[in-house]
Write a protein that holds these residues in place. Sequence first.
Motif, PDB file in Angstrom:
ATOM      1  N   MET A 152       0.715  -1.045   0.064  1.00 23.23           N
ATOM      2  CA  MET A 152       0.030   0.563  -0.137  1.00 23.23           C
ATOM      3  C   MET A 152       1.055   0.785   0.019  1.00 23.23           C
ATOM      4  O   MET A 152       0.947   2.396  -0.769  1.00 23.23           O
ATOM      5  CB  MET A 152      -0.935  -0.009   1.279  1.00 23.23           C
ATOM      6  N   ILE A 153       1.705   0.774   0.664  1.00 29.70           N
ATOM      7  CA  ILE A 153       2.696   2.343   0.771  1.00 29.70           C
ATOM      8  C   ILE A 153       3.044   2.893  -0.237  1.00 29.70           C
ATOM      9  O   ILE A 153       3.561   3.906  -1.088  1.00 29.70           O
ATOM     10  CB  ILE A 153       3.543   1.736   2.373  1.00 29.70           C
ATOM     11  N   ALA A 154       4.295   1.778  -0.645  1.00 31.60           N
ATOM     12  CA  ALA A 154       4.329   1.742  -2.542  1.00 31.60           C
ATOM     13  C   ALA A 154       3.431   2.109  -3.753  1.00 31.60           C
ATOM     14  O   ALA A 154       4.283   3.246  -4.634  1.00 31.60           O
ATOM     15  CB  ALA A 154       5.700   0.111  -2.889  1.00 31.60           C
ATOM     16  N   ASN A 155       2.808   1.923  -3.788  1.00 32.89           N
ATOM     17  CA  ASN A 155       1.673   1.907  -4.658  1.00 32.89           C
ATOM     18  C   ASN A 155       1.420   3.183  -4.157  1.00 32.89           C
ATOM     19  O   ASN A 155       1.132   4.532  -5.437  1.00 32.89           O
ATOM     20  CB  ASN A 155       0.766   1.560  -4.648  1.00 32.89           C
ATOM     21  N   TYR A 156       1.139   3.960  -3.289  1.00 36.80           N
ATOM     22  CA  TYR A 156       0.439   5.118  -3.029  1.00 36.80           C
ATOM     23  C   TYR A 156       1.578   6.259  -2.626  1.00 36.80           C
ATOM     24  O   TYR A 156       1.373   7.424  -3.726  1.00 36.80           O
ATOM     25  CB  TYR A 156       0.220   5.277  -1.220  1.00 36.80           C
ATOM     26  N   PHE A 157       3.226   5.755  -2.896  1.00 34.44           N
ATOM     27  CA  PHE A 157       3.994   7.274  -3.252  1.00 34.44           C
ATOM     28  C   PHE A 157       4.485   7.072  -4.475  1.00 34.44           C
ATOM     29  O   PHE A 157       4.735   8.323  -5.237  1.00 34.44           O
ATOM     30  CB  PHE A 157       5.655   6.641  -2.676  1.00 34.44           C
ATOM     31  N   ASP A 158       4.444   6.188  -4.797  1.00 33.35           N
ATOM     32  CA  ASP A 158       4.542   6.020  -6.446  1.00 33.35           C
ATOM     33  C   ASP A 158       3.529   6.919  -7.675  1.00 33.35           C
ATOM     34  O   ASP A 158       3.850   7.373  -8.014  1.00 33.35           O
ATOM     35  CB  ASP A 158       4.454   4.311  -7.238  1.00 33.35           C
ATOM     36  N   ASN A 159       2.525   6.397  -6.870  1.00 25.45           N
ATOM     37  CA  ASN A 159       1.408   7.410  -7.852  1.00 25.45           C
ATOM     38  C   ASN A 159       1.678   8.879  -7.180  1.00 25.45           C
ATOM     39  O   ASN A 159       1.245  10.141  -7.884  1.00 25.45           O
ATOM     40  CB  ASN A 159      -0.397   6.906  -6.589  1.00 25.45           C
ATOM     41  N   PHE A 160       2.239   9.198  -6.308  1.00 25.96           N
ATOM     42  CA  PHE A 160       2.401  10.932  -5.573  1.00 25.96           C
ATOM     43  C   PHE A 160       3.021  11.374  -5.896  1.00 25.96           C
ATOM     44  O   PHE A 160       3.591  12.276  -7.102  1.00 25.96           O
ATOM     45  CB  PHE A 160       2.464  10.852  -4.011  1.00 25.96           C
ATOM     46  N   ALA A 161       4.033  10.543  -6.201  1.00 26.08           N
ATOM     47  CA  ALA A 161       5.767  10.895  -6.622  1.00 26.08           C
ATOM     48  C   ALA A 161       5.410  11.464  -8.235  1.00 26.08           C
ATOM     49  O   ALA A 161       5.821  12.447  -9.685  1.00 26.08           O
ATOM     50  CB  ALA A 161       7.110   9.867  -6.760  1.00 26.08           C
ATOM     51  N   ILE A 162       4.681  10.842  -9.265  1.00 24.92           N
ATOM     52  CA  ILE A 162       3.900  10.646 -10.021  1.00 24.92           C
ATOM     53  C   ILE A 162       3.027  11.863 -10.405  1.00 24.92           C
ATOM     54  O   ILE A 162       3.290  13.308 -11.430  1.00 24.92           O
ATOM     55  CB  ILE A 162       3.150  10.060 -11.500  1.00 24.92           C
ATOM     56  N   ARG A 163       2.414  12.513  -9.239  1.00 20.71           N
ATOM     57  CA  ARG A 163       1.402  13.627  -9.385  1.00 20.71           C
ATOM     58  C   ARG A 163       2.378  15.025  -8.927  1.00 20.71           C
ATOM     59  O   ARG A 163       1.438  15.682  -9.457  1.00 20.71           O
ATOM     60  CB  ARG A 163       0.556  12.947  -8.007  1.00 20.71           C
ATOM     61  N   ARG A 164       2.962  14.913  -8.140  1.00 22.18           N
ATOM     62  CA  ARG A 164       3.741  16.073  -8.064  1.00 22.18           C
ATOM     63  C   ARG A 164       4.135  15.863  -8.576  1.00 22.18           C
ATOM     64  O   ARG A 164       4.685  17.494  -8.785  1.00 22.18           O
ATOM     65  CB  ARG A 164       3.591  15.686  -6.110  1.00 22.18           C
ATOM     66  N   PHE A 165       5.530  15.371  -8.787  1.00 20.42           N
ATOM     67  CA  PHE A 165       7.250  15.816  -9.495  1.00 20.42           C
ATOM     68  C   PHE A 165       6.810  15.099 -10.624  1.00 20.42           C
ATOM     69  O   PHE A 165       7.920  15.186 -11.547  1.00 20.42           O
ATOM     70  CB  PHE A 165       8.470  14.905  -8.278  1.00 20.42           C
ATOM     71  N   GLY A 166       5.777  14.583 -11.531  1.00 19.15           N
ATOM     72  CA  GLY A 166       5.731  14.042 -12.718  1.00 19.15           C
ATOM     73  C   GLY A 166       6.697  12.919 -12.726  1.00 19.15           C
ATOM     74  O   GLY A 166       7.000  12.634 -13.805  1.00 19.15           O
ATOM     75  N   GLY A 167       6.721  11.897 -11.438  1.00 22.35           N
ATOM     76  CA  GLY A 167       8.035  10.944 -11.513  1.00 22.35           C
ATOM     77  C   GLY A 167       9.423  11.271 -11.508  1.00 22.35           C
ATOM     78  O   GLY A 167       9.575  12.656 -11.386  1.00 22.35           O
ATOM     79  N   PRO A 168       9.873  10.323 -11.126  1.00 18.43           N
ATOM     80  CA  PRO A 168      11.572  10.455 -10.727  1.00 18.43           C
ATOM     81  C   PRO A 168      11.804  10.277 -12.445  1.00 18.43           C
ATOM     82  O   PRO A 168      11.627  10.560 -13.099  1.00 18.43           O
ATOM     83  CB  PRO A 168      11.745   8.953 -10.587  1.00 18.43           C
ATOM     84  N   PRO A 169      13.117  11.369 -11.882  1.00 17.88           N
ATOM     85  CA  PRO A 169      14.050  12.197 -13.416  1.00 17.88           C
ATOM     86  C   PRO A 169      13.614  10.701 -14.579  1.00 17.88           C
ATOM     87  O   PRO A 169      14.555   9.221 -14.543  1.00 17.88           O
ATOM     88  CB  PRO A 169      15.266  12.402 -12.894  1.00 17.88           C
ATOM     89  N   LYS A 170      14.037  10.477 -15.964  1.00 16.67           N
ATOM     90  CA  LYS A 170      13.626   9.801 -16.829  1.00 16.67           C
ATOM     91  C   LYS A 170      15.007   8.925 -17.334  1.00 16.67           C
ATOM     92  O   LYS A 170      15.802  10.077 -16.886  1.00 16.67           O
ATOM     93  CB  LYS A 170      13.421  10.364 -17.990  1.00 16.67           C
ATOM     94  N   GLU A 171      14.962   7.909 -16.562  1.00 18.86           N
ATOM     95  CA  GLU A 171      16.343   7.593 -17.874  1.00 18.86           C
ATOM     96  C   GLU A 171      16.403   7.654 -18.999  1.00 18.86           C
ATOM     97  O   GLU A 171      15.491   8.076 -19.380  1.00 18.86           O
ATOM     98  CB  GLU A 171      16.214   5.978 -16.727  1.00 18.86           C
ATOM     99  N   SER A 172      17.851   7.214 -19.546  1.00 16.07           N
ATOM    100  CA  SER A 172      18.159   7.499 -20.851  1.00 16.07           C
ATOM    101  C   SER A 172      16.300   6.495 -21.646  1.00 16.07           C
ATOM    102  O   SER A 172      16.203   5.700 -21.251  1.00 16.07           O
ATOM    103  CB  SER A 172      19.209   6.906 -21.450  1.00 16.07           C
ATOM    104  N   GLN A 173      16.585   7.112 -23.179  1.00 12.12           N
ATOM    105  CA  GLN A 173      15.237   6.614 -23.796  1.00 12.12           C
ATOM    106  C   GLN A 173      16.005   5.355 -24.081  1.00 12.12           C
ATOM    107  O   GLN A 173      17.009   4.940 -23.983  1.00 12.12           O
ATOM    108  CB  GLN A 173      15.000   7.631 -25.347  1.00 12.12           C
ATOM    109  N   SER A 174      15.281   4.760 -24.522  1.00 21.31           N
ATOM    110  CA  SER A 174      14.991   2.812 -24.875  1.00 21.31           C
ATOM    111  C   SER A 174      15.376   3.335 -26.315  1.00 21.31           C
ATOM    112  O   SER A 174      15.510   4.074 -27.636  1.00 21.31           O
ATOM    113  CB  SER A 174      14.208   1.980 -25.150  1.00 21.31           C
ATOM    114  N   LEU A 175      16.081   2.577 -27.476  1.00 21.00           N
ATOM    115  CA  LEU A 175      17.006   2.544 -28.530  1.00 21.00           C
ATOM    116  C   LEU A 175      15.969   1.680 -29.342  1.00 21.00           C
ATOM    117  O   LEU A 175      15.313   0.452 -28.841  1.00 21.00           O
ATOM    118  CB  LEU A 175      18.497   2.072 -28.554  1.00 21.00           C
TER     119      LEU A 175
END
Length: 301
Positions: A215-238
């Motif tokens: 529950m904590i993990a899913n809430y945190f992940d959802n919050f990170a996307i809502r508030r900060f757009g998620g964590p910084p993006k890694e390199s694009q896939s090739l």
Amino acid sequence: MHDRQDGALGAPQQAGYAPGRRAISMAGQSFHRIRDCGRASTMSGNPSAFDANGMQMAAFSSLVVGLEASRSMDEAMDVLHGAILELGFPRVVYGCVSIAHLPSGTWVPAPLQVRGFPDRWDRDWPRHRAHDPYAHTAFLKMESTNWTVVQNNADLLDPAQVDCISYINDLGLNPGLTVPLFIPGHHYGFITAVGDGGLDGWDAAADRAGPTLAMIANYFDNFAIRRFGGPPKESQSLSKRELECLTWSARGKTVEDIAVILDLSADTVRVYLKRVNQKLDAVNRSHAVAKAMCLGMIDIS
């Protein structure tokens, strides 16, 4: 995403999870179910069960309150660590990647943010990060993964995965419980609560805290996307062609050689390699090769 040290550690869609207000509502409902379980435990004369549920209630509550006050991903990670500590686990890691593995089957390692890890834990991690069996198992099972279960089935792992486990164990980062996170069309991620190196009572503790950790993990992940757009993006896939051109380049082939091998024009090969540099944010071809190898995108063996 940047690994931050403060003292573990790839896309199908997971049923029942969706971002936005619905996820927050579901998390709130789960919180109330935990609260009710605690009350029922008290009424039935089982104070130890109430104490455990009380700790879980407090951990989730502190996460929700703390996240609303956070102003950056770093602060949000500190809040997550605090909630994990309240569950009784000293370390936590959050990993996120836009795609778990390439069409070739190669796993794409997720950049990590960690809390509570020893200094220089990642000194040799680049060599192991594409072979993390815990993140892979959680992805394939689409459910929380107890590290001890993976370790007990080591005969099913390849040598690189076994070597990865040894590296993690040598650092005292064991055992752990990994919760997979799936956001359709967005990313695959995971949050892992890591123990202190002792196995006594671990399985019982993991079973007890597992639902709240999820529950904590899913809430945190959802919050990170809502508030900060998620964590910084890694390199694009090739793309497949970009990977082929880069792989042959890593093996010492010239643009002209690659054009013959892939039956392309030399100019087309140059275009693919230029795109690779742009996607990997590389200054030249050698730099692109090094970054792709570190990310586990290519294998020149």
